[in-house]
Design a protein around this motif. Structure first.
Motif, PDB file in Angstrom:
ATOM      1  N   SER A 271       0.837  -1.209   0.000  1.00 31.58           N
ATOM      2  CA  SER A 271       0.000   0.000   0.000  1.00 31.58           C
ATOM      3  C   SER A 271       0.866   1.251   0.000  1.00 31.58           C
ATOM      4  O   SER A 271       0.570   2.225  -0.698  1.00 31.58           O
TER       5      SER A 271
ATOM      6  N   VAL B 236      -1.284   7.037   5.473  1.00 25.08           N
ATOM      7  CA  VAL B 236      -2.185   6.879   4.326  1.00 25.08           C
ATOM      8  C   VAL B 236      -2.933   8.193   4.080  1.00 25.08           C
ATOM      9  O   VAL B 236      -2.886   8.768   2.976  1.00 25.08           O
TER      10      VAL B 236
ATOM     11  N   ILE C  11      -7.824   1.297  -0.553  1.00 28.49           N
ATOM     12  CA  ILE C  11      -6.934   1.447   0.610  1.00 28.49           C
ATOM     13  C   ILE C  11      -7.607   2.310   1.677  1.00 28.49           C
ATOM     14  O   ILE C  11      -7.569   1.985   2.873  1.00 28.49           O
TER      15      ILE C  11
ATOM     16  N   THR D 201      -8.619   1.060   5.463  1.00 27.40           N
ATOM     17  CA  THR D 201      -8.113   1.746   6.650  1.00 27.40           C
ATOM     18  C   THR D 201      -9.249   2.039   7.631  1.00 27.40           C
ATOM     19  O   THR D 201      -9.132   1.796   8.829  1.00 27.40           O
TER      20      THR D 201
ATOM     21  N   PRO E  50      -7.812  -4.675   0.202  1.00 26.84           N
ATOM     22  CA  PRO E  50      -6.434  -4.251  -0.091  1.00 26.84           C
ATOM     23  C   PRO E  50      -5.809  -5.064  -1.221  1.00 26.84           C
ATOM     24  O   PRO E  50      -4.926  -4.570  -1.934  1.00 26.84           O
TER      25      PRO E  50
END
Lengths: 194, 466
Positions: B73, B141, B160, B164, B213
């Motif tokens: 990621s 992120v 992503i 999260t 993911p």
């Protein structure tokens, strides 16, 4: 507008969170607030100190990886194991121990099925009783004494009633005694009612 | 080339760490697969099936899975935002903290510290460590994406971001517990309610660790390695939102015929069927992307990893809803079908896609080419064959178990005792071990190839400097 969503990460995350929380609310949060999710059978008793110690060992050894504790309301399953499981039987189980795989048989009705001595012999050497069993031996639990102070902390965390005497007696007991005491109480709130 | 440096060391660190924990998890997987037919391989107290199985599942889900997700990621985010990570030192700390946490997790599980919630076995101090790890990840992120230099967020970034947010909610709620000492706790939720919370979490751990993911990787690396653009942007939008919406309703399909209220089970089953649509949205998008030029399957060695990976994702997302149906569940639930199902996802879809992503990343980071496409092809075929032997064997034995448990004599009595059914499983369990061995050998080819690519990159750099 819709296009802006893919240019604004915070907005995107908020929208995603809301979308995720809808199903969460309907199937998990809201049911939790209803009595339907907190049933308790009238004659279900909290675990005694010895039984809880046994349940802790059941969890520590990962017994739930191979044994389920829920009998489904299916004809052959009731024939094999006994009365199907009721929602009100598990009010003192944190967490539930229904399991997801039956490498060994279901244990929801194991309580009272065999005498204590059967379990001692079986734990010692499962293959001596069933030559084709793949269960590991757990006779070694006999060598470990219980620790009453640990168990007291565990009883308190669960808010289960206990007496000083009850705790004092634990120090002469082994982990195997505790595990068997736990097995002997599983599912008995239903069988006693019959 | 550019005026900034990507944080390649952190990405590489996570990839190497995840491969390491992957080896640990796979070797333990082989071990417990042998314990199934050779109980003498249990060595109490630390190395019995009951303790090792959770080290296997946690080691691979958290060590290999999450480690790969963190590293890959980070790689994807930097490329799609056209900038380095916002907090590179934090990311480096993240890497070390991750490895310490996974090590402690493995040791604590061997020691029997186990909350007994599947895929949430770690005791509360480690739960806190996992939450800290996740917060660190989220900070980088969000920070990096907010400060991005590319206005539009590509599909992979949606996945992503959703991962999260969702994993944070899932992990925290299901791990709420009442501590009773530093190494023991009791679930805040009891009985039926505890079951409902756990499988809301458990199924969505599959959804937001083994699906979203990995789809982020798929949507990024498939076009990158083939040079073909994603077939339909609109389809990816529809698939994304319907997937993240529907997943959260489905946990109760793990609790069919249990004392959980029927309406929650039925709702779970219904949404599980619906979930086929968004899952296949991504499958179709992948197929049509490569459909523009199927010769890529031959000319680009990575294409087949992604296409077979998404194929197994597609098979999984039909098989799962099928086994959720009451009529199927009553036969195969609690049998070996279930681990068969899980392993097609983890060995077929997740590991295949993550390994291909690593094959893409490592040469890029080292500014070189892959050490050997031939070895990559051997790796591909071995993990494919190993996984198929595993999954198919477990389906057969699962159906057999279910049928034998139900079998009755003409007078209506049960035909087989439990242990008689166990005995009939041994040939299949041995076959499963064989599948696992073939898969493991395939993974060793992969690791060798990655290692040699790194070495090649280092040597080339040294030569260029000399």
């Amino acid at each position: 507008m819709a296009d802006a969503l893919y240019k604004k990460p915070i907005l995107f995350a908020i929208v995603a969170a809301v979308v995720i929380l809808i199903g969460t609310a309907v199937t998990m949060f809201i049911p939790m607030l209803t009595p339907e999710m907190h049933p308790k059978l009238a004659n279900l008793k909290p675990y005694t100190a010895l039984q809880l110690a046994g349940k802790d060992i059941y969890q520590r050894e990962g017994c739930n990886n191979c044994h389920t504790q829920t009998v489904r309301p299916l004809k052959t399953e009731v024939m094999r194991y006994g009365e199907y499981s009721k929602a009100g039987e598990f009010a003192y189980d944190r967490p539930f121990l229904w399991g997801s795989k039956r490498t060994g048989p279901d244990l929801a009705r194991i309580g009272g099925k065999y005498p204590d001595q059967w379990h001692e012999i079986h734990f010692d050497n499962p293959q001596a009783m069933y030559a084709e069993s793949n269960m590991p031996a757990y006779g070694w639990l006999k060598q470990n004494k219980l620790d009453p102070s640990d168990i007291e902390a565990h009883m308190k965390a669960n808010d289960f009633p206990y007496t000083r005497d009850e705790l004092a007696q634990l120090k002469d007991k082994t982990e195997l005694d505790a595990l068997i005491a736990y097995l002997q109480v599983i599912g008995t709130a239903v069988t006693k009612a019959k | 080339m550019s005026d900034y440096q990507y944080d390649n060391q952190t990405v590489k660190g996570f990839i190497v760490s995840s491969i390491f924990w992957g080896v640990v998890g796979i070797v333990i997987g082989l071990w417990i697969s042998v314990q199934m037919w050779m109980p003498s391989l249990n060595f109490p107290p630390y190395f019995t099936f009951g303790r090792l199985r959770v080290v296997h599942t946690n080691g691979l889900a958290f060590g290999l899975g999450i480690g790969a997700i963190f590293g890959i990621s980070y790689y994807i985010i930097m490329r799609l935002t056209k900038r380095p990570l916002l907090f590179p030192k934090l990311a480096r700390f993240h890497l070390w903290f991750f490895n310490v946490a996974i090590l402690l997790a493995a040791l604590s599980l061997l020691a029997g510290m186990n909350q007994s919630n599947e895929y949430a076995e770690l005791e509360w101090p480690l739960d806190i460590a996992v939450v800290i790890l996740w917060v660190i990840f989220a900070v980088n992120v969000f920070g990096t994406i907010i400060k991005r230099k590319e206005e539009q967020m590509y599909i992979s970034l949606w996945y992503i971001l959703a991962t999260t947010v969702a994993v944070a909610v899932l992990y925290i709620v299901n791990n709420l517990s009442i501590p009773a000492g530093w190494n023991k706790s009791y679930h805040l939720f009891a009985g039926v309610n505890s079951a409902n919370v756990e499988w809301w979490y458990g199924h969505n751990a599959v959804g937001f660790i083994f699906t979203t993911p990995i789809l982020a990787m798929f949507y990024y690396f498939l076009p990158k390695s083939t040079g073909l653009p994603i077939y339909s942007h609109r389809l990816s939008i529809i698939a994304f939102w319907s997937l993240v919406f529907a997943y959260l309703w489905t946990g109760a399909h793990h609790l069919v015929y249990t004392p959980l209220p029927d309406w929650i089970q039925t709702l779970g089953i219904a949404f599980t069927i619906f979930l086929i649509a968004p899952s296949w949205g991504s499958v179709v998008n992948g197929y049509y992307t490569v459909g523009n030029d199927w010769s890529k399957m031959q000319t680009n060695y990575l294409t087949k990893f992604f296409i077979l990976g998404i194929t197994f994702y597609g098979l999984q997302t039909v098989q799962g809803p099928t086994q959720g149906l009451r009529v199927v569940s009553q036969l195969i639930h609690f049998t070996d079908w279930v681990p068969g199902h899980v392993h097609m996802g983890t060995m077929g879809w997740v590991t295949m896609t993550a390994a291909a992503s690593m094959y893409y990343i490592i040469p890029k980071i080292y500014n070189t080419s892959i050490y050997s496409e031939k070895i990559a092809n051997i790796h591909f075929w071995l993990v494919l064959i190993g996984q198929l032997i595993f999954s198919i064997t477990m389906w057969i034995t699962g159906i057999m178990q279910g049928a034998l448990w139900k079998a009755t004599n003409p007078d209506g009595s049960l035909k087989y005792t439990f242990v008689e059914v166990v005995a009939k499983n041994y040939p299949f369990w041995k076959m499963r071990t064989l599948g696992g061995v073939i898969f493991t050998v395939g993974m060793l080819f992969f690791i060798y190839n990655i290692y040699m690519t790194m070495r090649k990159g280092k040597l080339e750099l040294a030569e260029a400097k000399a």
